[in-house]
Write a protein that holds these residues in place. Structure first.
Motif, PDB file in Angstrom:
ATOM      1  N   GLN A   8       0.807  -1.213   0.000  1.00 45.03           N
ATOM      2  CA  GLN A   8       0.000   0.000   0.000  1.00 45.03           C
ATOM      3  C   GLN A   8       0.847   1.272   0.000  1.00 45.03           C
ATOM      4  O   GLN A   8       0.314   2.368  -0.152  1.00 45.03           O
ATOM      5  N   GLU A   9       2.160   1.136   0.168  1.00 50.42           N
ATOM      6  CA  GLU A   9       3.035   2.302   0.185  1.00 50.42           C
ATOM      7  C   GLU A   9       3.338   2.768  -1.244  1.00 50.42           C
ATOM      8  O   GLU A   9       3.413   1.958  -2.166  1.00 50.42           O
ATOM      9  N   GLU A  10       3.520   4.066  -1.408  1.00 50.19           N
ATOM     10  CA  GLU A  10       3.799   4.621  -2.737  1.00 50.19           C
ATOM     11  C   GLU A  10       5.214   4.288  -3.197  1.00 50.19           C
ATOM     12  O   GLU A  10       5.421   3.851  -4.333  1.00 50.19           O
ATOM     13  N   LYS A  11       6.204   4.514  -2.336  1.00 48.39           N
ATOM     14  CA  LYS A  11       7.601   4.247  -2.687  1.00 48.39           C
ATOM     15  C   LYS A  11       8.252   3.427  -1.575  1.00 48.39           C
ATOM     16  O   LYS A  11       9.022   3.949  -0.771  1.00 48.39           O
ATOM     17  N   PRO A  12       7.952   2.140  -1.527  1.00 45.55           N
ATOM     18  CA  PRO A  12       8.522   1.315  -0.449  1.00 45.55           C
ATOM     19  C   PRO A  12      10.014   1.101  -0.626  1.00 45.55           C
ATOM     20  O   PRO A  12      10.527   1.030  -1.750  1.00 45.55           O
ATOM     21  N   GLN A  13      10.718   1.029   0.467  1.00 46.14           N
ATOM     22  CA  GLN A  13      12.156   0.739   0.473  1.00 46.14           C
ATOM     23  C   GLN A  13      12.444  -0.068   1.735  1.00 46.14           C
ATOM     24  O   GLN A  13      12.636   0.480   2.804  1.00 46.14           O
ATOM     25  N   HIS A  14      12.454  -1.379   1.591  1.00 48.31           N
ATOM     26  CA  HIS A  14      12.581  -2.260   2.750  1.00 48.31           C
ATOM     27  C   HIS A  14      13.634  -3.328   2.470  1.00 48.31           C
ATOM     28  O   HIS A  14      13.675  -3.899   1.377  1.00 48.31           O
ATOM     29  N   GLY A  15      14.451  -3.586   3.476  1.00 48.49           N
ATOM     30  CA  GLY A  15      15.409  -4.660   3.384  1.00 48.49           C
ATOM     31  C   GLY A  15      14.918  -5.891   4.124  1.00 48.49           C
ATOM     32  O   GLY A  15      14.321  -5.779   5.201  1.00 48.49           O
ATOM     33  N   PHE A  16      15.146  -7.069   3.548  1.00 52.39           N
ATOM     34  CA  PHE A  16      14.791  -8.336   4.173  1.00 52.39           C
ATOM     35  C   PHE A  16      16.024  -9.238   4.179  1.00 52.39           C
ATOM     36  O   PHE A  16      16.736  -9.330   3.175  1.00 52.39           O
ATOM     37  N   ILE A  17      16.258  -9.888   5.301  1.00 50.29           N
ATOM     38  CA  ILE A  17      17.438 -10.728   5.467  1.00 50.29           C
ATOM     39  C   ILE A  17      16.996 -12.105   5.959  1.00 50.29           C
ATOM     40  O   ILE A  17      16.272 -12.207   6.955  1.00 50.29           O
ATOM     41  N   ARG A  73      28.809 -20.879  19.901  1.00 50.99           N
ATOM     42  CA  ARG A  73      29.877 -20.504  18.959  1.00 50.99           C
ATOM     43  C   ARG A  73      30.090 -21.562  17.893  1.00 50.99           C
ATOM     44  O   ARG A  73      30.568 -21.255  16.799  1.00 50.99           O
ATOM     45  N   LYS A  74      29.737 -22.823  18.203  1.00 47.67           N
ATOM     46  CA  LYS A  74      29.923 -23.897  17.230  1.00 47.67           C
ATOM     47  C   LYS A  74      28.864 -23.886  16.126  1.00 47.67           C
ATOM     48  O   LYS A  74      29.040 -24.536  15.090  1.00 47.67           O
ATOM     49  N   LEU A  75      27.763 -23.183  16.358  1.00 45.90           N
ATOM     50  CA  LEU A  75      26.715 -23.112  15.337  1.00 45.90           C
ATOM     51  C   LEU A  75      27.204 -22.305  14.136  1.00 45.90           C
ATOM     52  O   LEU A  75      28.007 -21.379  14.278  1.00 45.90           O
ATOM     53  N   HIS A  76      26.709 -22.672  12.983  1.00 48.02           N
ATOM     54  CA  HIS A  76      27.072 -21.959  11.747  1.00 48.02           C
ATOM     55  C   HIS A  76      25.841 -21.186  11.254  1.00 48.02           C
ATOM     56  O   HIS A  76      24.763 -21.753  11.084  1.00 48.02           O
ATOM     57  N   ILE A  77      26.017 -19.884  11.046  1.00 47.88           N
ATOM     58  CA  ILE A  77      24.911 -19.025  10.611  1.00 47.88           C
ATOM     59  C   ILE A  77      25.209 -18.495   9.210  1.00 47.88           C
ATOM     60  O   ILE A  77      26.285 -17.936   8.969  1.00 47.88           O
ATOM     61  N   GLN A  78      24.260 -18.688   8.313  1.00 45.90           N
ATOM     62  CA  GLN A  78      24.338 -18.111   6.974  1.00 45.90           C
ATOM     63  C   GLN A  78      23.227 -17.078   6.817  1.00 45.90           C
ATOM     64  O   GLN A  78      22.142 -17.227   7.396  1.00 45.90           O
ATOM     65  N   SER A  79      23.494 -16.052   6.028  1.00 51.91           N
ATOM     66  CA  SER A  79      22.497 -14.997   5.829  1.00 51.91           C
ATOM     67  C   SER A  79      22.521 -14.526   4.383  1.00 51.91           C
ATOM     68  O   SER A  79      23.536 -14.648   3.692  1.00 51.91           O
ATOM     69  N   ALA A  80      21.397 -14.001   3.959  1.00 51.65           N
ATOM     70  CA  ALA A  80      21.264 -13.430   2.615  1.00 51.65           C
ATOM     71  C   ALA A  80      20.270 -12.288   2.686  1.00 51.65           C
ATOM     72  O   ALA A  80      19.337 -12.309   3.498  1.00 51.65           O
ATOM     73  N   SER A  81      20.461 -11.284   1.843  1.00 51.60           N
ATOM     74  CA  SER A  81      19.612 -10.095   1.895  1.00 51.60           C
ATOM     75  C   SER A  81      19.022  -9.790   0.526  1.00 51.60           C
ATOM     76  O   SER A  81      19.549 -10.204  -0.512  1.00 51.60           O
ATOM     77  N   THR A  82      17.934  -9.056   0.550  1.00 47.00           N
ATOM     78  CA  THR A  82      17.309  -8.556  -0.667  1.00 47.00           C
ATOM     79  C   THR A  82      16.527  -7.298  -0.330  1.00 47.00           C
ATOM     80  O   THR A  82      16.308  -7.000   0.854  1.00 47.00           O
ATOM     81  N   LEU A 125      10.582 -15.000  -0.638  1.00 51.08           N
ATOM     82  CA  LEU A 125      11.323 -16.164  -0.152  1.00 51.08           C
ATOM     83  C   LEU A 125      12.192 -16.768  -1.251  1.00 51.08           C
ATOM     84  O   LEU A 125      13.313 -17.216  -0.986  1.00 51.08           O
ATOM     85  N   GLU A 126      11.694 -16.762  -2.476  1.00 53.65           N
ATOM     86  CA  GLU A 126      12.490 -17.295  -3.583  1.00 53.65           C
ATOM     87  C   GLU A 126      13.754 -16.468  -3.786  1.00 53.65           C
ATOM     88  O   GLU A 126      14.846 -17.021  -3.978  1.00 53.65           O
ATOM     89  N   ARG A 127      13.617 -15.161  -3.713  1.00 53.36           N
ATOM     90  CA  ARG A 127      14.784 -14.279  -3.875  1.00 53.36           C
ATOM     91  C   ARG A 127      15.779 -14.478  -2.736  1.00 53.36           C
ATOM     92  O   ARG A 127      16.994 -14.528  -2.944  1.00 53.36           O
ATOM     93  N   LEU A 128      15.274 -14.577  -1.497  1.00 55.32           N
ATOM     94  CA  LEU A 128      16.165 -14.761  -0.356  1.00 55.32           C
ATOM     95  C   LEU A 128      16.890 -16.100  -0.414  1.00 55.32           C
ATOM     96  O   LEU A 128      18.097 -16.181  -0.145  1.00 55.32           O
ATOM     97  N   GLU A 129      16.170 -17.163  -0.756  1.00 49.91           N
ATOM     98  CA  GLU A 129      16.784 -18.475  -0.810  1.00 49.91           C
ATOM     99  C   GLU A 129      17.798 -18.568  -1.945  1.00 49.91           C
ATOM    100  O   GLU A 129      18.856 -19.219  -1.801  1.00 49.91           O
ATOM    101  N   ASP A 130      17.521 -17.926  -3.084  1.00 52.04           N
ATOM    102  CA  ASP A 130      18.486 -17.894  -4.178  1.00 52.04           C
ATOM    103  C   ASP A 130      19.759 -17.181  -3.770  1.00 52.04           C
ATOM    104  O   ASP A 130      20.883 -17.624  -4.061  1.00 52.04           O
ATOM    105  N   ASN A 131      19.610 -16.059  -3.058  1.00 49.73           N
ATOM    106  CA  ASN A 131      20.797 -15.318  -2.595  1.00 49.73           C
ATOM    107  C   ASN A 131      21.559 -16.083  -1.517  1.00 49.73           C
ATOM    108  O   ASN A 131      22.780 -15.966  -1.426  1.00 49.73           O
ATOM    109  N   LEU A 132      20.833 -16.889  -0.734  1.00 44.08           N
ATOM    110  CA  LEU A 132      21.492 -17.689   0.297  1.00 44.08           C
ATOM    111  C   LEU A 132      22.360 -18.765  -0.311  1.00 44.08           C
ATOM    112  O   LEU A 132      23.426 -19.104   0.226  1.00 44.08           O
TER     113      LEU A 132
END
Length: 230
Positions: free
Chosen positions: A111-120, A200-209, A221-228
Motif C-alpha cells: 500500500q506504500e507509494e515508494k517502499p524501500q525495505h530490506g529483508f534478510i 559458537r559452534k553453530l554456523h549461521i548463513q544470511s542473505a539479503s534482498t 522467499l524465492e529471492r532470499l533463498e536464491d541469494n542464500l
C-alpha cells in the motif's frame, strides 16, 4: 486465512444491513395498513388509568439505551479482536513475529507509494545435531539465546520473524541493498561473541534482498533463498 475471514465478516455485515432495511420497509408497510400508531393512541385514551400512553416514550428510551449498550459491546469486541489478532502474529514460546506477521507486513508494504525495505534470511545450522543429542528443550533454549544475540545487532524498528526452526527473516525498513548486505554480514557473525561454546559452534548463513514494489510472500522467499545459495 485472516484476511479471508475479515472479508467474509464484511460480506455478512453488508447482508445484515440489507436484511434490516427490508424488515424496516416491511414494518412501515404493515404499520401503514393497520394504523398501529392510531390504534395505540385510541387504546391509551380508552385505558388511560393504566398509563398506556407512557409506553411509547418508554420504548423509545429503551431503544436508545440498548443502542448505547450495543455500541459499548461492539467497542469491547473490537478491542478484543485487535488484541487476539496481535497475539496471532507472535510465536507462543519465543514471543517473536511469525509467518502471519510477514504476510501482514507485505500487505502493508504493497500500500506504500515508494517502499524501500530490506529483508534478510538467517539460517542457523547445527540445531538438528543438538536436538538429537540433548533434546528439543535444549534446542528451544539455544534458539532463544540466538535470538537474543541477533537482537543485539538490530535497531528498534527492525523486526525478527520466525520462519522455520533455526530460520528467521529480519525486516529492516528504509534500507537499501548495501545497508541490508552489511546487516546480513553482522548477523551471520552474531554467535561468535557468545560466551557459551555450544553457541559458537553453530554456523549461521544470511542473505539479503530489497523490496521496493508490491511483492508476494513466495517471491520474497524465492529471492532470499536464491541469494542464500549463491
Amino acid at each position: 486465512m485472516l484476511s479471508e475471514l475479515k472479508a467474509n465478516l464484511r460480506r455478512r455485515a453488508k447482508f445484515d444491513v440489507v436484511v434490516i432495511a427490508i424488515i424496516l420497509l416491511l414494518g412501515f408497510v404493515v404499520a401503514q395498513q393497520f394504523d398501529f400508531l392510531e390504534w395505540i393512541y385510541q387504546s391509551s385514551r380508552q385505558y388511560e388509568h393504566y398509563e398506556l400512553d407512557e409506553l411509547v416514550p418508554t420504548l423509545l428510551f429503551g431503544v436508545l439505551a440498548f443502542a448505547y449498550f450495543s455500541y459499548r459491546r461492539w467497542h469491547d469486541v473490537k478491542l478484543l479482536s485487535k488484541y487476539l489478532e496481535e497475539q496471532s502474529l507472535t510465536e507462543p514460546v519465543t514471543h517473536i513475529a511469525n509467518r502471519r506477521a510477514l504476510f501482514a507486513l507485505l500487505e502493508q508494504i504493497a500500500q506504500e507509494e515508494k517502499p524501500q525495505h530490506g529483508f534478510i534470511l538467517i539460517s542457523v545450522f547445527g540445531l538438528d545435531e543438538i536436538r538429537n543429542k540433548l533434546g528439543f528443550i535444549t534446542v528451544e533454549h539455544i534458539v532463544i539465546e540466538i535470538l537474543y544475540l541477533l537482537n543485539q545487532e538490530l535497531e528498534d524498528e527492525q523486526l525478527i520473524i520466525a520462519w522455520h526452526t533455526g530460520q528467521f527473516i529480519v525486516h529492516a525498513p528504509n534500507y537499501n541493498q548495501a545497508k541490508a548486505h552489511l546487516l546480513a554480514e553482522r548477523l551471520a557473525q552474531a554467535n561468535k561473541a557468545a560466551t557459551q561454546a555450544i553457541l559458537r559452534k553453530l554456523h549461521i548463513q544470511s542473505a539479503s534482498t530489497i523490496v521496493n514494489r508490491k511483492t508476494s510472500e513466495a517471491e520474497l522467499l524465492e529471492r532470499l533463498e536464491d541469494n542464500l545459495l549463491d
